[in-house]
Design an enzyme around this catalytic site. Structure first.
Site, short mmCIF file in Angstrom:
data_model
loop_
_atom_site.label_atom_id
_atom_site.label_comp_id
_atom_site.label_asym_id
_atom_site.label_seq_id
_atom_site.Cartn_x
_atom_site.Cartn_y
_atom_site.Cartn_z
N TYR A 1 28.98 58.20 38.52
CA TYR A 1 29.06 58.44 39.97
C TYR A 1 30.31 59.24 40.31
O TYR A 1 31.38 58.96 39.76
CB TYR A 1 29.08 57.11 40.73
CG TYR A 1 27.76 56.39 40.71
CD1 TYR A 1 26.66 56.88 41.41
CD2 TYR A 1 27.60 55.22 39.98
CE1 TYR A 1 25.44 56.23 41.39
CE2 TYR A 1 26.40 54.55 39.95
CZ TYR A 1 25.32 55.06 40.66
OH TYR A 1 24.12 54.41 40.62
N LYS B 1 38.00 24.15 35.69
CA LYS B 1 37.48 24.71 36.94
C LYS B 1 36.87 26.09 36.69
O LYS B 1 37.13 26.72 35.66
CB LYS B 1 38.61 24.82 37.96
CG LYS B 1 39.74 25.76 37.57
CD LYS B 1 40.94 25.61 38.51
CE LYS B 1 42.09 26.50 38.08
NZ LYS B 1 43.33 26.22 38.82
C1 LIG Z 1 44.40 26.10 37.87
C2 LIG Z 1 45.44 25.06 37.90
C3 LIG Z 1 46.07 24.63 36.72
C4 LIG Z 1 45.86 25.32 35.39
O1 LIG Z 1 46.77 26.40 35.30
P1 LIG Z 1 46.88 27.35 34.04
O2 LIG Z 1 47.93 28.33 34.44
O3 LIG Z 1 45.55 27.98 33.87
O4 LIG Z 1 47.27 26.53 32.87
C5 LIG Z 1 46.92 23.54 36.80
N1 LIG Z 1 47.18 22.95 37.99
C6 LIG Z 1 46.63 23.37 39.15
C7 LIG Z 1 46.97 22.66 40.42
C8 LIG Z 1 45.76 24.45 39.15
O5 LIG Z 1 45.23 24.87 40.30
#
Ligand SMILES: *Cc1c(COP(=O)(O)O)cnc(C)c1O
Length: 378
Positions: A266, A40
């Site tokens: 800044y 993702k």
């Molecule tokens: C993002 C996510 C993961 C992956 O988690 P990590 O901590 O990056 O390994 C797994 N399951 C769900 C439901 C998630 O939203």
């Protein structure tokens, strides 16, 4: 450093390290547990396209994404494995999800009805996994209300929807005290018992993100969903360290010797204490460098740490290189990663920015080219 002199700032990604990190997770949970890499947010900012190409070598049980768009992008790149959407989606996105052959996660009977309607419109069978909320609280059917689901939804499977799995998500798997994981696991098992008999065949039960898979491999069930560990992010205290995967680098484009009292950035929040040599680096918060590193963070120049002086701008960062012998315009500064035997970790940057490694990675902006490096074999 490699790369053409013309590139001002970039993200380096080591594909072989990503592959080895994925293998580490697979080895931890054993060969009978399917690996479903989480790609993702463009593989946590690294580039889902290339990440998938690298991870294909592990013959994963599918990929997990967060949105229908991300799932569609994988399909457009030719991914034919199962693609699982982890987050709830708007009802209006379901038809596209069905057409793309994505597996949705659903939390309630309304979701199943919406999916059924979408499957009808698309003229295709849709599949979903039921999420059980065992304490994460953001999605899923409450583990105490599973009986209600059984009565109202009848997961027997008809009318174009297929119930293909069941999962939960741990809220504190990064915590060395695993008591909450055990509690959530028990709640999950209770829910599964109440849902029995579960569909047979291609039905998947899963619970573990990276830290959970490493902390209690026995909770691997049918599949695990690792993300951060693959991309070189430390998963939590007391857990194995991944190989670093990402480096963030940018060039020094100017160097000036500044007299005492000179100000920078800044708000003029920094003032030279004596004569100081300042280097202007061609990356800023518009590239995803947390602005919180202003007057706080450090970068590596020629293997030495140079402190950030003044506020980070959108496109530039100024560092003090008074104590870095030989630094020159055109040198590469390292915000994250190794340089001549020294290192700044992702976690160090996250700490300076008062955030987590996940947010630093996903915050790297689209302006930075991702340069994938394949060193030999994985
Ligand atoms: C993002 C996510 C993961 C992956 O988690 P990590 O901590 O990056 O390994 C797994 N399951 C769900 C439901 C998630 O939203």
């Amino acid at each position: 450093m490699s790369t053409e002199g013309g590139v001002r700032a970039w993200v380096e990604v080591r594909g072989a390290a990503l592959r080895r990190n994925a293998r580490r997770i697979q080895e931890a949970v054993g060969p009978d547990v399917a690996l479903i890499p989480v790609v993702k947010a463009d593989a946590y900012g690294l580039g889902a396209d290339r990440a998938v190409a690298v991870l294909e070598d592990l013959d994963p049980g599918g990929y997990a994404v967060a949105t229908v768009q991300e799932g569609g992008d994988l399909r457009a790149r030719g991914v034919t494995r199962p693609v699982f959407v982890l987050a709830p989606v708007p009802a209006g996105a379901m038809e596209r999800a069905v057409r793309e052959g994505l597996t949705l996660s659903l939390s309630d009977s309304e979701g199943v009805e919406a999916l059924r309607a979408a499957a009808f419109r698309a003229g295709r069978t849709a599949s979903y996994h039921l999420e059980i909320d065992t304490g994460m609280g953001r999605a899923g059917l409450d583990w105490r209300r599973v009986d209600r689901w059984k009565r109202e939804v009848d997961p027997g499977g008809d009318g174009g929807v297929r119930w293909a799995g069941c999962f939960t998500h741990f809220h504190s798997a990064d915590d060395p005290d695993s008591a909450s994981m055990t509690l959530q696991w028990e709640r999950f098992q209770d829910a599964l018992r109440s849902l029995a008999p579960l569909p047979t065949g291609d039905f998947r039960i899963h619970a573990c993100n990276s830290p959970a898979a490493l902390r209690i491999p026995g909770y691997g069930a049918d599949a695990v969903r690792p993300g951060i560990f693959l991309y070189g992010g430390r998963p939590g205290q007391g857990l194995p360290l991944p190989e670093p995967v990402v480096a963030l680098r940018a060039r020094i484009t100017l160097i000036r010797d500044r007299p005492p009292g000179s100000t920078v950035g800044y708000g003029a929040t920094y003032r030279a204490r004596g004569w100081e040599r300042w280097a202007t680096i061609s990356a800023g918060y518009g590239d995803g460098i947390p602005r919180a590193l202003s007057n706080r963070g450090e970068v590596l120049v020629r293997g030495r740490r140079a402190p950030v002086v003044g506020r980070i701008s959108m496109d530039m960062t100024v560092v003090d290189i008074t104590h870095v012998p030989g630094a020159a315009v055109g040198d590469v500064a390292t915000f994250i990663g190794m340089d001549e035997g020294s290192a700044i970790t992702l976690e160090e940057v996250a700490e300076w920015a008062d955030t987590i490694n996940y947010e630093v990675l996903t915050g790297l902006s689209a302006r930075l080219p991702r340069i994938w490096i394949e060193e030999g074999t994985g």
